[in-house]
Design an enzyme around this catalytic site. Structure first.
Site, PDB file in Angstrom:
ATOM      1  N   LYS A  38       0.838  -1.197   0.000  1.00  0.00           N
ATOM      2  CA  LYS A  38       0.000   0.000   0.000  1.00  0.00           C
ATOM      3  C   LYS A  38       0.875   1.250   0.000  1.00  0.00           C
ATOM      4  CE  LYS A  38      -4.269  -0.482   2.558  1.00  0.00           C
ATOM      5  NZ  LYS A  38      -4.898  -0.178   3.843  1.00  0.00           N
ATOM      6  N   PHE A 162     -17.048  11.139   8.489  1.00  0.00           N
ATOM      7  CA  PHE A 162     -18.358  10.800   7.925  1.00  0.00           C
ATOM      8  C   PHE A 162     -18.314  10.623   6.412  1.00  0.00           C
ATOM      9  CE2 PHE A 162     -18.968  13.219  11.847  1.00  0.00           C
ATOM     10  CZ  PHE A 162     -19.722  12.320  12.587  1.00  0.00           C
ATOM     11  N   PHE A 264     -31.205   8.375   1.664  1.00  0.00           N
ATOM     12  CA  PHE A 264     -31.170   7.072   2.333  1.00  0.00           C
ATOM     13  C   PHE A 264     -32.545   6.460   2.492  1.00  0.00           C
ATOM     14  CE2 PHE A 264     -26.806   5.989   3.258  1.00  0.00           C
ATOM     15  CZ  PHE A 264     -26.202   7.127   2.720  1.00  0.00           C
ATOM     16  N   GLY A 272     -24.619  -2.666   2.510  1.00  0.00           N
ATOM     17  CA  GLY A 272     -23.376  -3.416   2.693  1.00  0.00           C
ATOM     18  C   GLY A 272     -22.262  -2.447   3.014  1.00  0.00           C
ATOM     19  N   CYS A 275     -18.886  -0.275   6.749  1.00  0.00           N
ATOM     20  CA  CYS A 275     -19.291   0.559   7.898  1.00  0.00           C
ATOM     21  C   CYS A 275     -20.637   0.184   8.508  1.00  0.00           C
ATOM     22  CB  CYS A 275     -19.287   2.015   7.480  1.00  0.00           C
ATOM     23  SG  CYS A 275     -17.708   2.519   6.818  1.00  0.00           S
ATOM     24  N   ARG A 343     -16.830  -5.544   0.605  1.00  0.00           N
ATOM     25  CA  ARG A 343     -17.031  -5.953   1.992  1.00  0.00           C
ATOM     26  C   ARG A 343     -18.526  -5.921   2.326  1.00  0.00           C
ATOM     27  NH1 ARG A 343     -12.628  -2.291   4.917  1.00  0.00           N
ATOM     28  NH2 ARG A 343     -12.976  -1.050   3.057  1.00  0.00           N
TER      29      ARG A 343
HETATM   30  C1  UGA Z   1     -21.267   5.178   5.306  1.00  0.00           C
HETATM   31  C2  UGA Z   1     -21.854   6.535   5.718  1.00  0.00           C
HETATM   32  O1  UGA Z   1     -22.789   6.982   4.742  1.00  0.00           O
HETATM   33  C3  UGA Z   1     -20.752   7.571   5.877  1.00  0.00           C
HETATM   34  O2  UGA Z   1     -21.294   8.799   6.347  1.00  0.00           O
HETATM   35  C4  UGA Z   1     -19.725   7.052   6.906  1.00  0.00           C
HETATM   36  O3  UGA Z   1     -18.642   7.947   7.077  1.00  0.00           O
HETATM   37  C5  UGA Z   1     -19.183   5.712   6.418  1.00  0.00           C
HETATM   38  O4  UGA Z   1     -20.276   4.792   6.266  1.00  0.00           O
HETATM   39  C6  UGA Z   1     -18.202   5.233   7.451  1.00  0.00           C
HETATM   40  O5  UGA Z   1     -18.625   4.936   8.575  1.00  0.00           O
HETATM   41  O6  UGA Z   1     -16.993   5.260   7.196  1.00  0.00           O
HETATM   42  P1  UGA Z   1     -20.434   4.099   2.990  1.00  0.00           P
HETATM   43  O7  UGA Z   1     -20.347   2.811   3.739  1.00  0.00           O
HETATM   44  O8  UGA Z   1     -19.290   4.526   2.138  1.00  0.00           O
HETATM   45  O9  UGA Z   1     -20.686   5.324   4.022  1.00  0.00           O
HETATM   46  O10 UGA Z   1     -21.684   4.003   2.023  1.00  0.00           O
HETATM   47  P2  UGA Z   1     -23.175   4.559   1.947  1.00  0.00           P
HETATM   48  O11 UGA Z   1     -23.306   5.458   0.792  1.00  0.00           O
HETATM   49  O12 UGA Z   1     -23.623   5.070   3.234  1.00  0.00           O
HETATM   50  O13 UGA Z   1     -23.959   3.214   1.605  1.00  0.00           O
HETATM   51  C7  UGA Z   1     -23.963   2.095   2.483  1.00  0.00           C
HETATM   52  C8  UGA Z   1     -24.869   1.019   1.960  1.00  0.00           C
HETATM   53  O14 UGA Z   1     -26.237   1.424   2.043  1.00  0.00           O
HETATM   54  C9  UGA Z   1     -24.653   0.657   0.481  1.00  0.00           C
HETATM   55  O15 UGA Z   1     -24.699  -0.741   0.339  1.00  0.00           O
HETATM   56  C10 UGA Z   1     -25.813   1.312  -0.241  1.00  0.00           C
HETATM   57  O16 UGA Z   1     -26.167   0.627  -1.418  1.00  0.00           O
HETATM   58  C11 UGA Z   1     -26.900   1.187   0.824  1.00  0.00           C
HETATM   59  N1  UGA Z   1     -27.974   2.193   0.656  1.00  0.00           N
HETATM   60  C12 UGA Z   1     -27.682   3.517   0.803  1.00  0.00           C
HETATM   61  C13 UGA Z   1     -29.278   1.780   0.406  1.00  0.00           C
HETATM   62  O17 UGA Z   1     -29.571   0.564   0.283  1.00  0.00           O
HETATM   63  N2  UGA Z   1     -30.258   2.720   0.278  1.00  0.00           N
HETATM   64  C14 UGA Z   1     -29.996   4.047   0.415  1.00  0.00           C
HETATM   65  O18 UGA Z   1     -30.942   4.853   0.301  1.00  0.00           O
HETATM   66  C15 UGA Z   1     -28.681   4.457   0.681  1.00  0.00           C
END
Ligand code: UGA
Length: 447
Positions: A38, A162, A264, A272, A275, A343
């Site tokens: 990395k 975040f 959301f 998935g 986080c 993941r």
């Molecule tokens: C999430 C949070 O959104 C961030 O704010 C946070 O910083 C991050 O975790 C973390 O803890 O590091 P992330 O895991 O990158 O971010 O992705 P998201 O965009 O939140 O999506 C997470 C999952 O939810 C994905 O599988 C997405 O497809 C799903 N999702 C999201 C839905 O099924 N429906 C929605 O309306 C939004």
């Protein structure tokens, strides 16, 4: 004023975006990571994962000498800088609690460095850690190894991140808020001043609070977002039982309420990533340890466990119950669009169930195929394009909402598949257009 020198320990999404972000604003940044490969990639200006917008900024930061990455040299990184962000992973253990091995070992090395340092230094925990960790685990290790008192010899903050994968760099540069958990006022002021210099006039709203409140803010945010998703997925399941109902319209209308908001509320195959699943589990486990049963989150999690299997049920309904020797095309492997990360991707339980039911699976994803190969090896076939994936398939499941899949038209399916059957697991296709030309089912669409 002279800019502080920054060190960043652990260069995953959070660490690397923090490092590149500070470097891009003229700060001198020294990163360190235990994985040599990395570090080598970063020093060549190549991000070790796919993240839009990051490559060019990293290249620039390395070229100008603002950023360099050491291999497992936490001590040196701390000695040569004024403030250290800790952004190492906190993976899940089998009981849902988080594994603190990396945090503890880094705290140990930072403590040793602090012992050799005269100048005041602030340690900032950015890794997601359950309430109490910074105070009860990190601080004692730092004090023991440095032989100094926290708040006197060095400062300590907890500063949750975040950012979202897929827009990680953008989120770092334009945060909604800055949360600073502080051991004492001096630590908090030092970190807030650093961010004031970083963001300038566009400094986001800043919350200064205790260490454990900052830790909890991170879990409360992610758990509430996960709750929104499981909630709308339950509404979707209900819609499927109501002729003419459509979860998308429900979500759009509900989201117009300012108290709820539109984000959301996309129904689909569940959440998935690295986080939400981990953080929901960790908050359940942490609550349990404190003698509180967080039943709402237990339900959020179990809804998310069964939701992906809805796609397999649809497959069976549309293919006449047996999937034996049926060829299923999977569009999308990444846990969401714009990343190659798999993941906790919801596609994993879907593919496992399809294989168990005797189906043969061909999958395509613009970026995640190398990752998928490490998970499924040769148990499935990998296609080189969406169209190649559809060839001769009996059924197609759309799992990830990549832009290139949104461009597909009904004829792409009718011309290439053996049977034109499409299950839209992320609601990216117009049901009216698609159901006219093919057998079409979608999450949250009443028949
Ligand atoms: C999430 C949070 O959104 C961030 O704010 C946070 O910083 C991050 O975790 C973390 O803890 O590091 P992330 O895991 O990158 O971010 O992705 P998201 O965009 O939140 O999506 C997470 C999952 O939810 C994905 O599988 C997405 O497809 C799903 N999702 C999201 C839905 O099924 N429906 C929605 O309306 C939004």
């Amino acid at each position: 004023m002279k800019k502080a020198k920054i060190s960043v320990i652990g260069v995953g999404y959070v660490g690397l975006c923090t490092a590149v972000g500070f470097a891009s604003k003229g700060y001198m940044v020294i990163a360190s990571d235990s994985v040599a490969e990395k570090a080598a990639k970063i020093n060549q200006g190549v991000p070790p994962f796919h993240e839009p917008g990051l490559q060019s900024m990293l290249e620039e930061a390395v070229k100008t000498g603002q950023l360099k990455c050491l291999i497992n040299q936490t001590e040196k990184a701390v000695l040569d800088t004024d403030l250290t962000f800790v952004a190492v992973g906190t993976p899940s253990k089998s009981d849902g609690s988080i594994n603190l091995d990396f945090i503890e070992s880094v705290a140990h090395d930072i403590g040793l460095a602090l012992n050799k340092k005269d100048a005041y230094h602030v340690v900032v925990i950015k890794s997601t850690v359950v309430p109490g960790t910074t105070q009860d685990i990190v601080k004692p290790i730092l004090e023991k190894e440095s032989k100094k008192k926290c708040g006197v010899g060095f400062g300590l903050c907890m500063n949750p991140e975040f950012l979202r994968q897929g827009s990680a760099f953008e989120d770092t540069m334009r945060a909604d808020r800055v949360v600073i958990g502080e051991y004492d006022k001096k630590s908090g002021v030092t970190l807030e001043n650093l961010y004031k210099g970083f963001y300038g006039k566009s400094m986001p709203p800043t919350i200064r609070t205790s260490l454990s409140t900052a830790e909890l803010i991170k879990y409360a945010s992610n758990s509430l977002l996960a709750t929104k998703i499981s909630f709308i997925n339950n509404i979707a399941n209900l819609c499927e039982k109501l002729p003419g109902a459509d979860v998308k319209v429900v979500a759009d209308a509900v989201g117009l309420d300012k108290r709820i908001g539109p984000l959301f509320l996309n129904a689909g195959l569940g959440y998935g990533g690295s986080c939400f699943p981990k953080d929901v589990k960790a908050l359940i486990a942490c609550s349990k340890n404190l003698g509180y049963r967080f039943k709402l989150l237990e339900e959020v999690e179990s809804v998310n466990e069964v939701q992906p299997l809805r796609a397999v049920e649809f497959c069976k309904e549309l293919l006449g119950n047996s999937l034996k020797d049926k060829r299923v095309a999977i569009l999308g492997l990444a846990f969401k669009a714009d990343t190659d990360d798999m993941r906790e991707a919801r596609v994993i339980p879907i593919i496992n169930q399809l294989l168990k039911d005797g189906a043969s699976v061909t999958a395509y994803d613009p970026f995640a195929i190398p990752t998928a190969k490490t998970i499924f090896q040769n148990k499935i076939q990998y296609a080189s394009s969406a169209i190649a994936c559809l060839k001769n398939a009996d059924c197609c499941i759309l799992v990830t909402e990549w832009d290139e899949f949104k461009q597909l038209v009904p004829e792409d399916f009718t011309r290439n598949m053996k049977q034109p059957i499409l299950i839209d697991g992320r609601r990216i296709y117009n049901p009216e257009t698609f159901s006219k030309k093919l057998k079409f089912a979608a999450i949250g669409l009443g028949k």
